[in-house]
Design a protein around this motif. Structure first.
Motif, PDB file in Angstrom:
ATOM      1  N   THR A 209       0.815  -1.217   0.000  1.00 48.83           N
ATOM      2  CA  THR A 209       0.000   0.000   0.000  1.00 48.83           C
ATOM      3  C   THR A 209       0.845   1.262   0.000  1.00 48.83           C
ATOM      4  O   THR A 209       1.748   1.420   0.816  1.00 48.83           O
ATOM      5  CB  THR A 209      -0.930   0.019   1.224  1.00 48.83           C
ATOM      6  OG1 THR A 209      -1.591  -1.248   1.328  1.00 48.83           O
ATOM      7  CG2 THR A 209      -1.949   1.139   1.115  1.00 48.83           C
ATOM      8  N   CYS A 210       0.509   2.160  -0.922  1.00 51.78           N
ATOM      9  CA  CYS A 210       1.167   3.468  -1.001  1.00 51.78           C
ATOM     10  C   CYS A 210       0.325   4.552  -0.306  1.00 51.78           C
ATOM     11  O   CYS A 210       0.872   5.483   0.289  1.00 51.78           O
ATOM     12  CB  CYS A 210       1.388   3.837  -2.463  1.00 51.78           C
ATOM     13  SG  CYS A 210       2.136   5.440  -2.753  1.00 51.78           S
TER      14      CYS A 210
ATOM     15  N   LEU B  78      -3.211   5.372   2.185  1.00 52.14           N
ATOM     16  CA  LEU B  78      -4.347   5.015   3.023  1.00 52.14           C
ATOM     17  C   LEU B  78      -5.360   6.151   2.939  1.00 52.14           C
ATOM     18  O   LEU B  78      -5.034   7.305   3.244  1.00 52.14           O
ATOM     19  CB  LEU B  78      -3.930   4.824   4.480  1.00 52.14           C
ATOM     20  CG  LEU B  78      -5.087   4.540   5.447  1.00 52.14           C
ATOM     21  CD1 LEU B  78      -5.579   3.104   5.278  1.00 52.14           C
ATOM     22  CD2 LEU B  78      -4.684   4.809   6.900  1.00 52.14           C
TER      23      LEU B  78
ATOM     24  N   ALA C  24     -10.379   5.657  -3.553  1.00 57.22           N
ATOM     25  CA  ALA C  24      -9.380   4.580  -3.647  1.00 57.22           C
ATOM     26  C   ALA C  24      -9.387   3.956  -5.030  1.00 57.22           C
ATOM     27  O   ALA C  24      -8.323   3.670  -5.617  1.00 57.22           O
ATOM     28  CB  ALA C  24      -9.656   3.526  -2.579  1.00 57.22           C
TER      29      ALA C  24
ATOM     30  N   ARG D 191      -6.334   3.576  -7.664  1.00 62.71           N
ATOM     31  CA  ARG D 191      -5.912   2.254  -8.141  1.00 62.71           C
ATOM     32  C   ARG D 191      -5.920   2.174  -9.657  1.00 62.71           C
ATOM     33  O   ARG D 191      -5.079   1.484 -10.254  1.00 62.71           O
ATOM     34  CB  ARG D 191      -6.834   1.174  -7.569  1.00 62.71           C
ATOM     35  CG  ARG D 191      -6.699   0.965  -6.070  1.00 62.71           C
ATOM     36  CD  ARG D 191      -7.570  -0.188  -5.603  1.00 62.71           C
ATOM     37  NE  ARG D 191      -7.733  -0.164  -4.160  1.00 62.71           N
ATOM     38  CZ  ARG D 191      -8.907  -0.086  -3.533  1.00 62.71           C
ATOM     39  NH1 ARG D 191     -10.036  -0.010  -4.242  1.00 62.71           N
ATOM     40  NH2 ARG D 191      -8.952  -0.076  -2.215  1.00 62.71           N
TER      41      ARG D 191
ATOM     42  N   ALA E 283      -1.259   1.687  -5.383  1.00 65.21           N
ATOM     43  CA  ALA E 283      -1.806   0.739  -4.406  1.00 65.21           C
ATOM     44  C   ALA E 283      -2.443   1.502  -3.249  1.00 65.21           C
ATOM     45  O   ALA E 283      -1.771   2.280  -2.560  1.00 65.21           O
ATOM     46  CB  ALA E 283      -0.702  -0.182  -3.895  1.00 65.21           C
ATOM     47  N   THR E 284      -3.732   1.277  -3.028  1.00 65.24           N
ATOM     48  CA  THR E 284      -4.497   2.080  -2.081  1.00 65.24           C
ATOM     49  C   THR E 284      -5.434   1.200  -1.273  1.00 65.24           C
ATOM     50  O   THR E 284      -6.010   0.245  -1.805  1.00 65.24           O
ATOM     51  CB  THR E 284      -5.331   3.145  -2.829  1.00 65.24           C
ATOM     52  OG1 THR E 284      -4.476   3.907  -3.678  1.00 65.24           O
ATOM     53  CG2 THR E 284      -6.035   4.081  -1.857  1.00 65.24           C
ATOM     54  N   GLU E 285      -5.590   1.511  -0.006  1.00 63.44           N
ATOM     55  CA  GLU E 285      -6.615   0.879   0.804  1.00 63.44           C
ATOM     56  C   GLU E 285      -7.344   1.947   1.613  1.00 63.44           C
ATOM     57  O   GLU E 285      -6.806   3.032   1.846  1.00 63.44           O
ATOM     58  CB  GLU E 285      -6.028  -0.192   1.726  1.00 63.44           C
ATOM     59  CG  GLU E 285      -5.000   0.302   2.711  1.00 63.44           C
ATOM     60  CD  GLU E 285      -4.443  -0.833   3.566  1.00 63.44           C
ATOM     61  OE1 GLU E 285      -5.097  -1.165   4.584  1.00 63.44           O
ATOM     62  OE2 GLU E 285      -3.360  -1.365   3.235  1.00 63.44           O
TER      63      GLU E 285
ATOM     64  N   ILE F 108       2.964   2.694   5.453  1.00 59.13           N
ATOM     65  CA  ILE F 108       2.276   3.364   4.347  1.00 59.13           C
ATOM     66  C   ILE F 108       2.680   4.841   4.349  1.00 59.13           C
ATOM     67  O   ILE F 108       2.490   5.527   5.350  1.00 59.13           O
ATOM     68  CB  ILE F 108       0.747   3.225   4.492  1.00 59.13           C
ATOM     69  CG1 ILE F 108       0.351   1.743   4.482  1.00 59.13           C
ATOM     70  CG2 ILE F 108       0.029   3.974   3.364  1.00 59.13           C
ATOM     71  CD1 ILE F 108      -1.113   1.490   4.838  1.00 59.13           C
TER      72      ILE F 108
END
Length: 434
Positions: A342-343, A345, A361, A365, A370-372, A392
């Motif tokens: 993940t980059c 948050l 997000a 993406r 990369a995202t959450e 992150i």
């Protein structure tokens, strides 16, 4: 409960492994090798015909199976034997010379120790041809490996090279007929030392003391250039096979000196234990980790694969990926910049805003970031702490306008999910040498 010899890396280690595999795979493909995966099992008689492996092969059978056909299958202990079988079975569909790479698990029932496992990952390249394989492929193998491993944040590799023809021709010239046994004993030189090698040659290979001493003297020769050939000739032994092997070995060493100075060294104690090698053999050491032995090896095999009148000689080399990484992990010699891919948050102000945060997000993406989304609504300070614990680097705050914060520097700027881009160095976890 852990089972000895079957490693399970933690996620940060697995990310390092995947980055290594990405580099290896990319390099193999740059040199024109095509991907292949073979089945995990082979007939037991095939596995047992390729060297001293009977104590290493894992049998495969059903719990309620009988004692017939299924008991005659074993898990492959390397990728070369199944590749040879694949070539014979598919020769009519392949274009020769056939260049393939294979990254796959193998199994060996040997005693586990640091860097040695019962289940491990190998990355192989081989070139196979019908009838005859030009020798220049032998010179290419170490250059590919030097390129693949040289682009990783690992200690410098040193490829040791020898030629079975040099050894066998020398032993024949001495008058020793059981050259295979002499090779097997000499291959133990680093493990048991010259005195015990001499004793075993006398005891098991029919050598006199002077013949055994000459074998050990040959094995002591090493050079980064073609001077090793002069050192061998000074020993006064002559044989046509010896001359052929010296000429081949000189070609590999000189090619490496031109294209990758310092990568290769001719070392005449290298023999390789498997019986299928017939010419050039390679072993690779990590600088500073020499005591762990080779992390990449292989060689020329002229007789491994055949079908009727068709013969398929080849040359290949294999990186012991799990072996190499296990050794480096054991010394904390590799690090990854964060524990997750993940980059970004996306912070969640309230649970009711989750759908909007999910859309943000998704927009990130779509552009490869990369995202959450935060697991739960909480004070932003706690969400920043959550990101920090996982490494992150960026936290995205929904608002009017949205902002994104680099939690390492504290810098926070306005941002649009359809255009904002992190620095290239932050996009993916970075692997570095510790």
């Amino acid at each position: 409960m852990p089972i000895s010899g079957f490693p399970e890396w933690l996620p940060p280690q697995r990310m390092i492994e995947q980055r290594v595999l990405d580099r290896v795979r990319t390099t193999f493909e740059l040199y024109g090798f095509a991907p292949l995966e073979t089945r995990s099992v082979e007939p037991l008689d095939t596995l047992l015909s390729k060297g001293e492996t009977s104590k290493e092969v894992y049998l495969l059978h059903r719990l309620q199976g009988g004692t017939d056909e299924e008991d005659q299958l074993g898990l492959h202990f390397d990728l070369t034997v199944p590749f040879a079988r694949f070539v014979v079975e598919n020769a009519g569909k392949l274009q020769f010379p056939f260049r393939r790479y294979q990254i796959q698990k193998v199994w060996r029932g040997e005693r586990p120790q640091e860097g040695r496992y019962r289940e491990f990952l190998q990355a192989d390249i081989d070139v196979v041809n019908r009838d005859n394989l030009p020798f220049h492929y032998d010179t290419e193998m170490p250059l590919v490996i030097g390129d693949a491993l040289g682009g990783l944040p690992i200690p410098r590799v040193r490829i040791q090279i020898n030629n079975r023809k040099v050894c066998e021709g020398f032993y024949r010239g001495l008058g020793l007929s059981d050259t295979a046994q002499v090779l097997r004993v000499v291959d133990k030189l680093d493990k048991i030392g010259p005195d015990k090698v001499t004793e075993q040659l006398v005891a098991t290979a029919g050598a006199t003391r002077s013949q055994a001493d000459a074998c050990v003297e040959l094995a002591s020769i090493s050079a980064e250039d073609a001077s090793f050939a002069d050192a061998v000739r000074k020993l006064g032994i002559t044989d046509p096979l010896l001359d052929e092997g010296l000429d081949e070995l000189v070609r590999v060493v000189e090619a490496a000196r031109e294209h990758a100075p310092g990568l290769l060294v001719a070392d005449l104690k290298i023999a390789r234990g498997l019986d299928y090698y017939t010419g050039t053999v390679y072993e690779t050491l990590l600088t500073g980790y020499e005591r762990f032995g080779s992390i990449c090896s292989g060689g020329r095999y002229d007789n491994l694969a055949s079908s009727g009148n068709d013969r398929f000689p080849g040359v290949g080399i294999s990186i012991g990926v799990s072996r190499m990484l296990g050794i480096l992990f054991g010394r904390q010699a590799l690090e990854v910049s964060r524990k997750v891919p993940t980059c970004v948050l996306v912070a969640l102000p309230q649970e009711e805003q989750r759908a909007a945060c999910d859309r943000t997000a998704a927009a990130l993406r779509r552009r490869g970031i990369a995202t959450e989304v935060a697991p739960a609504a909480a004070k932003f300070g706690k969400q920043i702490q959550y990101a920090d614990r996982r490494g992150i680097p960026y936290v995205w705050f929904p608002g009017e306008p949205d902002t994104v914060k680099d939690i390492r520097s504290g810098e926070q700027v306005e941002a649009d999910a359809t255009t904002w881009q992190p620095p290239a160095a932050d996009l993916h976890p970075a692997v570095t040498g510790a």
